[in-house]
Design a protein around this motif. Sequence first.
Motif, PDB file in Angstrom:
ATOM      1  N   ASN A  31       0.810  -1.221   0.000  1.00 37.79           N
ATOM      2  CA  ASN A  31       0.000   0.000   0.000  1.00 37.79           C
ATOM      3  C   ASN A  31       0.844   1.272   0.000  1.00 37.79           C
ATOM      4  N   GLY A  32       2.168   1.119  -0.079  1.00 30.73           N
ATOM      5  CA  GLY A  32       3.056   2.272  -0.109  1.00 30.73           C
ATOM      6  C   GLY A  32       3.281   2.927   1.232  1.00 30.73           C
ATOM      7  N   GLN A  33       2.721   2.358   2.279  1.00 30.53           N
ATOM      8  CA  GLN A  33       2.864   2.943   3.606  1.00 30.53           C
ATOM      9  C   GLN A  33       4.302   2.798   4.093  1.00 30.53           C
ATOM     10  N   THR A  34       4.773   3.769   4.853  1.00 33.15           N
ATOM     11  CA  THR A  34       6.112   3.726   5.430  1.00 33.15           C
ATOM     12  C   THR A  34       6.019   3.883   6.943  1.00 33.15           C
ATOM     13  N   PHE A  35       7.056   3.406   7.631  1.00 31.56           N
ATOM     14  CA  PHE A  35       7.077   3.436   9.084  1.00 31.56           C
ATOM     15  C   PHE A  35       8.446   3.936   9.557  1.00 31.56           C
ATOM     16  N   LEU A  36       8.458   4.654  10.678  1.00 32.15           N
ATOM     17  CA  LEU A  36       9.690   5.269  11.156  1.00 32.15           C
ATOM     18  C   LEU A  36      10.593   4.307  11.911  1.00 32.15           C
ATOM     19  N   LYS A  37      10.024   3.264  12.516  1.00 29.35           N
ATOM     20  CA  LYS A  37      10.822   2.324  13.292  1.00 29.35           C
ATOM     21  C   LYS A  37      10.447   0.888  12.930  1.00 29.35           C
ATOM     22  N   CYS A  38      11.392  -0.014  13.173  1.00 30.66           N
ATOM     23  CA  CYS A  38      11.082  -1.432  13.003  1.00 30.66           C
ATOM     24  C   CYS A  38      12.030  -2.258  13.860  1.00 30.66           C
ATOM     25  N   ASN A  39      11.535  -3.416  14.289  1.00 28.78           N
ATOM     26  CA  ASN A  39      12.344  -4.368  15.028  1.00 28.78           C
ATOM     27  C   ASN A  39      12.193  -5.741  14.395  1.00 28.78           C
ATOM     28  N   PRO A  40      13.311  -6.399  14.032  1.00 30.09           N
ATOM     29  CA  PRO A  40      13.217  -7.812  13.668  1.00 30.09           C
ATOM     30  C   PRO A  40      12.951  -8.598  14.947  1.00 30.09           C
ATOM     31  N   LEU A  41      11.848  -9.308  15.017  1.00 33.90           N
ATOM     32  CA  LEU A  41      11.487 -10.016  16.235  1.00 33.90           C
ATOM     33  C   LEU A  41      12.332 -11.290  16.366  1.00 33.90           C
ATOM     34  N   PRO A  42      12.595 -11.740  17.591  1.00 32.64           N
ATOM     35  CA  PRO A  42      13.595 -12.796  17.794  1.00 32.64           C
ATOM     36  C   PRO A  42      13.205 -14.191  17.315  1.00 32.64           C
ATOM     37  N   VAL A  43      11.915 -14.467  17.119  1.00 31.35           N
ATOM     38  CA  VAL A  43      11.511 -15.805  16.685  1.00 31.35           C
ATOM     39  C   VAL A  43      10.431 -15.714  15.606  1.00 31.35           C
ATOM     40  N   LEU A  44      10.231 -16.812  14.905  1.00 26.82           N
ATOM     41  CA  LEU A  44       9.202 -17.001  13.880  1.00 26.82           C
ATOM     42  C   LEU A  44       9.438 -16.139  12.639  1.00 26.82           C
ATOM     43  N   GLY A  45      10.632 -15.580  12.490  1.00 26.06           N
ATOM     44  CA  GLY A  45      10.958 -14.809  11.299  1.00 26.06           C
ATOM     45  C   GLY A  45      10.155 -13.539  11.147  1.00 26.06           C
ATOM     46  N   ALA A  46       9.550 -13.077  12.224  1.00 27.42           N
ATOM     47  CA  ALA A  46       8.631 -11.936  12.167  1.00 27.42           C
ATOM     48  C   ALA A  46       9.361 -10.608  12.366  1.00 27.42           C
TER      49      ALA A  46
END
Length: 209
Positions: A31-46
């Motif tokens: 949808n072209g949406q952007t986000f200012l922060k992100c965290n690779p979560l430690p399990v399940l590839g999320a």
Amino acid sequence: MAWQLLAGVLLLQLAASAAGQQQCLSATFQNGQTFLKCNPLPVLGASLHWTHHAENGTADVAFRAPQQSSGWVAWGINTRGTTMPGSSVFIASQDGSGSVSVLMTVLENTSPSLTNGSLSFDVLSPPTADYTNGVYTIFATIALPNNSTTQNTVWQAGPGSTGNVGQHATSGPNVQSMLRLDFSSGQSTGTASNSRLHRRNVSSSPPPC
């Protein structure tokens, strides 16, 4: 020698963390949406992507997790503790035609009813989800509970589809999918927890949110 091995392990961990963060930051959304922060979560590839709006205590959130088209993924917040039971979650899955839907539900216990309804925090617009290249993405705009930036976040993945959400694995990564996240700073603390969710068939497909 032991110190050299320890240093080597730490360097590998740092490299893996940096690679995960870079992959997280480079994610794009249909949808072209952007986000200012992100965290690779430690399990399940999320991974969790968000923009925090301090002026009104809300957050735009996108949760991404790989999964087969015949499976489901979920993300949410537990305002009462650090386990999956008690959490308010969004569950994305598909029906037989490939249409993706989002169920909003409170997990009352380890065998929840999975009734579509209100969560323990405000959801400011109907959540949506898509499934692309083997990855589900759930989009939601929420009011952070108690106007606090630090929350107990949970996520999960398992087999089944709309109307028939199956039980996820009860060992390994599926019982480690919880962390405490600060939506302002992005800092998080992982907490292994018993997040088991027993199989519960939904009598009918959840209504659109």
